[in-house]
Design a protein around this motif. Structure first.
Motif, PDB file in Angstrom:
ATOM      1  N   ASP A  50       6.311  -0.481   2.918  1.00 35.38           N
ATOM      2  CA  ASP A  50       7.358   0.484   2.618  1.00 35.38           C
ATOM      3  C   ASP A  50       6.737   1.856   2.361  1.00 35.38           C
ATOM      4  O   ASP A  50       7.382   2.885   2.547  1.00 35.38           O
ATOM      5  CB  ASP A  50       8.138   0.052   1.374  1.00 35.38           C
ATOM      6  CG  ASP A  50       8.710  -1.348   1.530  1.00 35.38           C
ATOM      7  OD1 ASP A  50       9.629  -1.514   2.339  1.00 35.38           O
ATOM      8  OD2 ASP A  50       8.200  -2.278   0.862  1.00 35.38           O
ATOM      9  N   VAL A  51       5.477   1.833   1.907  1.00 37.90           N
ATOM     10  CA  VAL A  51       4.710   3.043   1.655  1.00 37.90           C
ATOM     11  C   VAL A  51       3.395   2.939   2.418  1.00 37.90           C
ATOM     12  O   VAL A  51       2.685   1.933   2.292  1.00 37.90           O
ATOM     13  CB  VAL A  51       4.411   3.232   0.153  1.00 37.90           C
ATOM     14  CG1 VAL A  51       3.553   4.478  -0.072  1.00 37.90           C
ATOM     15  CG2 VAL A  51       5.694   3.305  -0.651  1.00 37.90           C
ATOM     16  N   VAL A  52       3.084   3.944   3.211  1.00 35.68           N
ATOM     17  CA  VAL A  52       1.818   3.990   3.942  1.00 35.68           C
ATOM     18  C   VAL A  52       1.049   5.225   3.491  1.00 35.68           C
ATOM     19  O   VAL A  52       1.584   6.339   3.517  1.00 35.68           O
ATOM     20  CB  VAL A  52       2.046   4.031   5.461  1.00 35.68           C
ATOM     21  CG1 VAL A  52       0.732   4.307   6.192  1.00 35.68           C
ATOM     22  CG2 VAL A  52       2.649   2.730   5.952  1.00 35.68           C
ATOM     23  N   ILE A  53      -0.189   5.019   3.076  1.00 34.45           N
ATOM     24  CA  ILE A  53      -1.050   6.130   2.648  1.00 34.45           C
ATOM     25  C   ILE A  53      -2.246   6.199   3.590  1.00 34.45           C
ATOM     26  O   ILE A  53      -2.986   5.214   3.729  1.00 34.45           O
ATOM     27  CB  ILE A  53      -1.537   5.928   1.200  1.00 34.45           C
ATOM     28  CG1 ILE A  53      -0.342   5.830   0.251  1.00 34.45           C
ATOM     29  CG2 ILE A  53      -2.467   7.063   0.783  1.00 34.45           C
ATOM     30  CD1 ILE A  53      -0.718   5.456  -1.166  1.00 34.45           C
ATOM     31  N   TYR A  54      -2.406   7.344   4.241  1.00 34.89           N
ATOM     32  CA  TYR A  54      -3.564   7.527   5.125  1.00 34.89           C
ATOM     33  C   TYR A  54      -4.597   8.360   4.394  1.00 34.89           C
ATOM     34  O   TYR A  54      -4.405   9.556   4.162  1.00 34.89           O
ATOM     35  CB  TYR A  54      -3.172   8.203   6.438  1.00 34.89           C
ATOM     36  CG  TYR A  54      -4.276   8.131   7.467  1.00 34.89           C
ATOM     37  CD1 TYR A  54      -4.481   6.970   8.204  1.00 34.89           C
ATOM     38  CD2 TYR A  54      -5.143   9.205   7.677  1.00 34.89           C
ATOM     39  CE1 TYR A  54      -5.506   6.881   9.133  1.00 34.89           C
ATOM     40  CE2 TYR A  54      -6.157   9.122   8.598  1.00 34.89           C
ATOM     41  CZ  TYR A  54      -6.342   7.962   9.325  1.00 34.89           C
ATOM     42  OH  TYR A  54      -7.371   7.860  10.236  1.00 34.89           O
TER      43      TYR A  54
END
Length: 229
Positions: free
Chosen positions: A76-80
């Motif tokens: 639901d949350v993607v951190i690059y």
């Protein structure tokens, strides 16, 4: 609101802080890195799961998201948080090193956003957070590859925000302006008054995740109070 959070480019420092903060907030955290074995300690601490992924390879990123789907951890949350750099006078830079840096910093971010959007758009929900730098605002001497990558990342985020915000998908670009605190690295990273604390950065990421959509931020700059800008 909680759910599943994926951190790409995971390791020690900021990524570990992000894992701890999101885990404490109730998220199921997944960590992706080329060498998943190095994530064992933080996985044990946070109850996270580690996945091997080369973010510069489309097949590897596609496989990562397929594995997350199969494990019930579709993010639901993607951190690059992946980044590459090589420094030196422009006439002395190795073009292959420059290409590798650009692939990690910018192309990998595109690949991850590409797979994330395939899952978030049908649900009309999700959050994508990207770690940028002051190099994405201004290029510094002998740092052309880093500036190129971070400028490209910022452009990607601006485009994503304009496309995806109306679809209820929050995109935020973080300008990290200053050194991140790492006591073990010595000066200048060991001075708590002149560096950004990774736990506090991570808490700001979480705040952006929780923002009400009537006041969404698409870019935020973080810097120590003594940092010139």
């Amino acid at each position: 609101m909680t759910g599943n959070a994926l951190i790409v480019g995971a390791g020690s420092g900021l990524s570990a802080s992000l894992a701890r903060v999101y885990s404490t907030a109730g998220y199921k955290v997944s960590l992706a890195a080329r060498n998943a074995d190095k994530l064992a300690d933080i996985c044990q601490e946070c109850g996270a799961r580690a996945y091997a992924c080369d973010a510069t390879k489309a097949e590897s990123v596609e496989t990562l998201f397929a594995e997350l789907d199969a494990d019930g951890l579709t993010p639901d949350v993607v951190i690059y948080n992946a980044s590459g750099r090589t420094r030196g006078p422009i006439a002395e830079l190795d073009p292959s090193d420059v290409l590798a840096a650009l692939e990690v910093t910018a192309f990998g971010a595109f690949l991850v956003a590409h797979q994330a959007a395939k899952r978030m758009v049908p649900k009309t929900a999700g959050t994508m957070l990207f770690t940028g730098a002051s190099a994405g605002i201004k290029g510094f001497p002998q740092s052309a590859p880093f500036a190129m990558g971070k400028f490209a990342l910022r452009g990607l985020c601006q485009s994503l925000a304009r496309e995806l915000h109306p679809k209820n998908i929050h995109v935020v670009h973080f300008v990290i302006d200053g050194a991140i605190h790492r006591a073990d690295r010595g000066a200048p990273y060991d001075d708590p008054e002149k560096t950004l604390h990774p736990d506090e950065i991570a808490r700001t990421y979480l705040e952006m995740t929780r923002q009400h959509r009537s006041v969404w931020t698409n870019e935020i700059e973080l810097r120590p109070y003594v940092e010139r800008f």
